[in-house]
Design a protein around this motif. Structure first.
Motif, mmCIF file in Angstrom:
data_model
loop_
_atom_site.group_PDB
_atom_site.id
_atom_site.type_symbol
_atom_site.label_atom_id
_atom_site.label_comp_id
_atom_site.label_asym_id
_atom_site.label_seq_id
_atom_site.Cartn_x
_atom_site.Cartn_y
_atom_site.Cartn_z
ATOM 1 N N ALA A 38 0.399 -1.644 0.128
ATOM 2 C CA ALA A 38 -0.117 -0.071 -0.165
ATOM 3 C C ALA A 38 0.853 0.892 0.205
ATOM 4 O O ALA A 38 0.487 2.303 -0.895
ATOM 5 N N SER A 39 1.987 1.186 0.435
ATOM 6 C CA SER A 39 2.393 2.310 0.904
ATOM 7 C C SER A 39 3.551 2.723 -0.761
ATOM 8 O O SER A 39 3.568 4.006 -0.995
ATOM 9 N N ALA A 40 4.211 1.518 -1.308
ATOM 10 C CA ALA A 40 4.442 1.634 -2.484
ATOM 11 C C ALA A 40 3.830 2.309 -3.305
ATOM 12 O O ALA A 40 4.645 2.611 -4.370
ATOM 13 N N VAL A 41 2.229 1.765 -3.313
ATOM 14 C CA VAL A 41 1.342 2.472 -4.477
ATOM 15 C C VAL A 41 1.440 3.728 -4.736
ATOM 16 O O VAL A 41 1.035 4.478 -4.875
ATOM 17 N N SER A 42 0.951 3.737 -3.069
ATOM 18 C CA SER A 42 0.447 5.534 -2.772
ATOM 19 C C SER A 42 1.575 6.578 -2.902
ATOM 20 O O SER A 42 1.460 7.320 -3.279
ATOM 21 N N PHE A 43 2.513 6.412 -2.648
ATOM 22 C CA PHE A 43 3.874 7.124 -2.780
ATOM 23 C C PHE A 43 5.038 6.619 -4.294
ATOM 24 O O PHE A 43 4.523 8.206 -4.163
ATOM 25 N N GLY A 44 4.149 5.698 -4.508
ATOM 26 C CA GLY A 44 4.131 5.764 -6.687
ATOM 27 C C GLY A 44 3.836 6.434 -7.128
ATOM 28 O O GLY A 44 4.285 7.373 -7.782
ATOM 29 N N THR A 45 2.587 6.283 -6.888
ATOM 30 C CA THR A 45 2.240 7.742 -7.575
ATOM 31 C C THR A 45 2.156 8.958 -7.149
ATOM 32 O O THR A 45 1.939 9.738 -8.152
ATOM 33 N N VAL A 46 1.949 9.329 -5.876
ATOM 34 C CA VAL A 46 2.688 10.744 -5.674
ATOM 35 C C VAL A 46 3.515 11.051 -6.541
ATOM 36 O O VAL A 46 4.009 12.192 -6.504
ATOM 37 N N ASN A 47 4.700 10.167 -6.673
ATOM 38 C CA ASN A 47 6.170 10.392 -7.258
ATOM 39 C C ASN A 47 5.814 10.336 -8.785
ATOM 40 O O ASN A 47 6.118 10.801 -9.258
ATOM 41 N N ALA A 48 5.197 9.493 -9.091
ATOM 42 C CA ALA A 48 4.563 9.799 -9.859
ATOM 43 C C ALA A 48 3.964 10.604 -10.697
ATOM 44 O O ALA A 48 3.976 11.464 -11.932
ATOM 45 N N ILE A 49 2.511 11.686 -10.074
ATOM 46 C CA ILE A 49 2.438 13.009 -10.007
ATOM 47 C C ILE A 49 3.454 13.968 -10.229
ATOM 48 O O ILE A 49 3.271 14.561 -11.360
ATOM 49 N N ALA A 50 4.031 13.997 -9.543
ATOM 50 C CA ALA A 50 5.021 15.253 -9.551
ATOM 51 C C ALA A 50 5.789 15.012 -10.589
ATOM 52 O O ALA A 50 6.566 15.783 -11.046
ATOM 53 N N GLU A 51 6.810 13.759 -11.300
ATOM 54 C CA GLU A 51 7.337 13.674 -12.059
ATOM 55 C C GLU A 51 6.890 13.525 -13.179
ATOM 56 O O GLU A 51 7.507 14.568 -14.263
ATOM 57 N N LEU A 52 6.048 12.944 -13.893
ATOM 58 C CA LEU A 52 4.874 12.606 -14.624
ATOM 59 C C LEU A 52 4.349 14.091 -15.252
ATOM 60 O O LEU A 52 4.096 14.060 -16.472
ATOM 61 N N CYS A 53 3.239 14.356 -14.410
ATOM 62 C CA CYS A 53 2.474 16.221 -14.588
ATOM 63 C C CYS A 53 3.108 17.417 -14.346
ATOM 64 O O CYS A 53 2.862 18.317 -14.494
ATOM 65 N N GLN A 54 4.326 16.964 -12.831
ATOM 66 C CA GLN A 54 5.018 18.648 -12.853
ATOM 67 C C GLN A 54 4.155 19.309 -12.112
ATOM 68 O O GLN A 54 4.250 20.099 -11.824
ATOM 69 N N THR A 55 3.307 18.267 -10.985
ATOM 70 C CA THR A 55 2.235 18.891 -10.566
ATOM 71 C C THR A 55 2.349 17.505 -8.773
ATOM 72 O O THR A 55 2.714 16.656 -8.866
ATOM 73 N N GLU A 56 2.897 19.196 -7.719
ATOM 74 C CA GLU A 56 3.313 18.410 -6.676
ATOM 75 C C GLU A 56 1.183 18.282 -5.356
ATOM 76 O O GLU A 56 0.840 19.507 -5.804
ATOM 77 N N LEU A 57 1.000 17.034 -5.320
ATOM 78 C CA LEU A 57 -0.270 16.913 -4.457
ATOM 79 C C LEU A 57 0.385 17.727 -2.594
ATOM 80 O O LEU A 57 1.540 17.743 -2.393
ATOM 81 N N HIS A 58 -0.912 18.796 -2.638
ATOM 82 C CA HIS A 58 -0.510 18.437 -1.331
ATOM 83 C C HIS A 58 -1.270 17.571 -0.262
ATOM 84 O O HIS A 58 -1.974 16.933 -0.659
ATOM 85 N N VAL A 59 0.485 17.639 0.484
ATOM 86 C CA VAL A 59 0.335 15.836 0.931
ATOM 87 C C VAL A 59 0.378 16.081 2.826
ATOM 88 O O VAL A 59 1.260 16.993 3.373
ATOM 89 N N GLU A 60 -0.003 15.407 3.096
ATOM 90 C CA GLU A 60 -0.016 15.335 5.149
ATOM 91 C C GLU A 60 -0.176 13.786 5.519
ATOM 92 O O GLU A 60 -0.578 13.036 5.335
ATOM 93 N N MET A 61 1.334 14.187 6.342
ATOM 94 C CA MET A 61 1.388 12.913 6.452
ATOM 95 C C MET A 61 1.548 12.715 8.252
ATOM 96 O O MET A 61 2.263 14.355 8.913
ATOM 97 N N LYS A 62 1.110 12.240 8.836
ATOM 98 C CA LYS A 62 1.734 12.173 10.613
ATOM 99 C C LYS A 62 1.142 10.448 11.245
ATOM 100 O O LYS A 62 0.921 9.050 10.489
ATOM 101 N N ASP A 63 0.960 10.401 12.535
ATOM 102 C CA ASP A 63 1.287 9.257 13.012
ATOM 103 C C ASP A 63 2.543 8.063 12.919
ATOM 104 O O ASP A 63 1.969 6.585 12.331
ATOM 105 N N ASP A 64 2.956 8.325 12.571
ATOM 106 C CA ASP A 64 4.609 7.638 12.151
ATOM 107 C C ASP A 64 4.107 6.748 10.544
ATOM 108 O O ASP A 64 4.663 5.365 11.415
ATOM 109 N N GLY A 65 3.542 7.501 10.605
ATOM 110 C CA GLY A 65 3.543 6.498 8.707
ATOM 111 C C GLY A 65 2.179 6.099 8.147
ATOM 112 O O GLY A 65 1.357 5.236 7.749
ATOM 113 N N GLY A 66 1.104 6.503 9.984
ATOM 114 C CA GLY A 66 -0.263 5.623 10.064
ATOM 115 C C GLY A 66 -1.253 6.287 9.666
ATOM 116 O O GLY A 66 -2.642 5.868 9.527
#
Length: 110
Positions: A38-66
């Motif tokens: 699940a982590s690989a798919v989600s972060f891979g998607t965020v990174n693909a959007i950043a690289e392929l679409c030159q678009t940074e999603l608004h990212v919020e992370m907390k709970d030590d990866g949870g």
């Protein structure tokens, strides 16, 4: 425990954000394949959007990866927005595939 991934949509059905929370606990720390997948798919998607679409999603992370929430920025041009949507839909398909195999550890709400 379980990983829950919720895809929030606009009125037209497009995805405006996704939220992933919880822990699968399908194996010992470092050997939890559902969490790793699940982590690989989600972060891979965020990174693909950043690289392929030159678009940074608004990212919020907390709970030590949870907890991870990603929102699509507003006012993207139509072509970029369509590409972002395609990548997010690909992520949804991948997560649903995992859910079919590991239903006791991951739940998708779309």
């Amino acid at each position: 425990m379980m990983i829950t991934i919720t895809f929030d949509r606009n009125n037209d059905g497009t995805i405006h954000s996704f939220t992933m929370s919880g822990h699968a606990e399908s194996g010992p720390y470092g050997h939890d394949l559902v969490c790793a997948g699940a982590s690989a798919v989600s972060f891979g998607t965020v990174n693909a959007i950043a690289e392929l679409c030159q678009t940074e999603l608004h990212v919020e992370m907390k709970d030590d990866g949870g907890f991870l929430r990603c929102r699509v920025p507003e006012h993207l041009n139509d072509g970029i927005y369509e590409n972002v949507q395609l990548l997010l839909k690909g992520m949804l398909v991948s997560m649903k595939t995992m859910e079919e195999q590991y239903r006791q550890f991951i739940q998708i709400k779309s």
